[in-house]
Design an enzyme around this catalytic site. Structure first.
Site, mmCIF file in Angstrom:
data_model
loop_
_atom_site.group_PDB
_atom_site.id
_atom_site.type_symbol
_atom_site.label_atom_id
_atom_site.label_comp_id
_atom_site.label_asym_id
_atom_site.label_seq_id
_atom_site.Cartn_x
_atom_site.Cartn_y
_atom_site.Cartn_z
ATOM 1 N N LYS A 8 0.788 -1.257 0.064
ATOM 2 C CA LYS A 8 -0.067 0.019 0.031
ATOM 3 C C LYS A 8 0.938 1.288 -0.098
ATOM 4 O O LYS A 8 0.496 2.069 -0.746
ATOM 5 C CB LYS A 8 -0.820 0.072 1.161
ATOM 6 C CG LYS A 8 -1.908 1.139 1.147
ATOM 7 C CD LYS A 8 -2.934 1.095 2.438
ATOM 8 C CE LYS A 8 -2.352 1.396 3.660
ATOM 9 N NZ LYS A 8 -3.205 1.417 4.891
ATOM 10 N N ASP A 26 -6.779 0.549 0.836
ATOM 11 C CA ASP A 26 -7.195 0.896 2.402
ATOM 12 C C ASP A 26 -8.454 0.283 2.834
ATOM 13 O O ASP A 26 -9.218 -0.172 1.939
ATOM 14 C CB ASP A 26 -6.704 2.209 2.889
ATOM 15 C CG ASP A 26 -7.682 3.214 2.642
ATOM 16 O OD1 ASP A 26 -8.613 3.048 1.789
ATOM 17 O OD2 ASP A 26 -7.543 4.201 3.156
#
Length: 100
Positions: A8, A26
């Site tokens: 991420k 997320d």
């Protein structure tokens, strides 16, 4: 390939520096993607792959920002604000939250 940097974070850095368009998945992106029917995968990595297949290339640099902001301010986890949502007419999940 940096120690301590996950997928991420790497996606955010690559995207923000304009190196490679990426969608950092997320909790907001994961939730909104599922509610809108854009993805159905069980992991963030798989959701990212699904989103890359359907999001037009020109929109990739901003797509994760749009999904994050929508999830943060409108499509909230506990009480989504469907009546005020500008895309509620496109949302397959709105009936669950609006009693439609």
């Amino acid at each position: 390939a940096l120690p301590g940097v996950g997928r991420k974070t790497a996606s955010v850095v690559l995207n923000e520096l304009g190196i490679e368009p990426a969608i950092a998945v997320d909790t907001h992106v994961f939730r909104v993607s599922h509610r809108l029917g854009l993805a159905n995968a069980a992991t963030p990595d798989k959701v990212e792959q699904q989103l890359h297949k359907i999001v037009p290339e020109a929109w990739l640099p901003k797509a994760h920002h749009w999904l994050i902001l929508h999830g943060r301010y409108t499509c909230l986890a506990q009480r989504p604000k469907c009546p005020g949502c500008v895309i509620s007419d496109l949302c397959p999940s709105r009936a669950s939250f609006m009693g439609v």
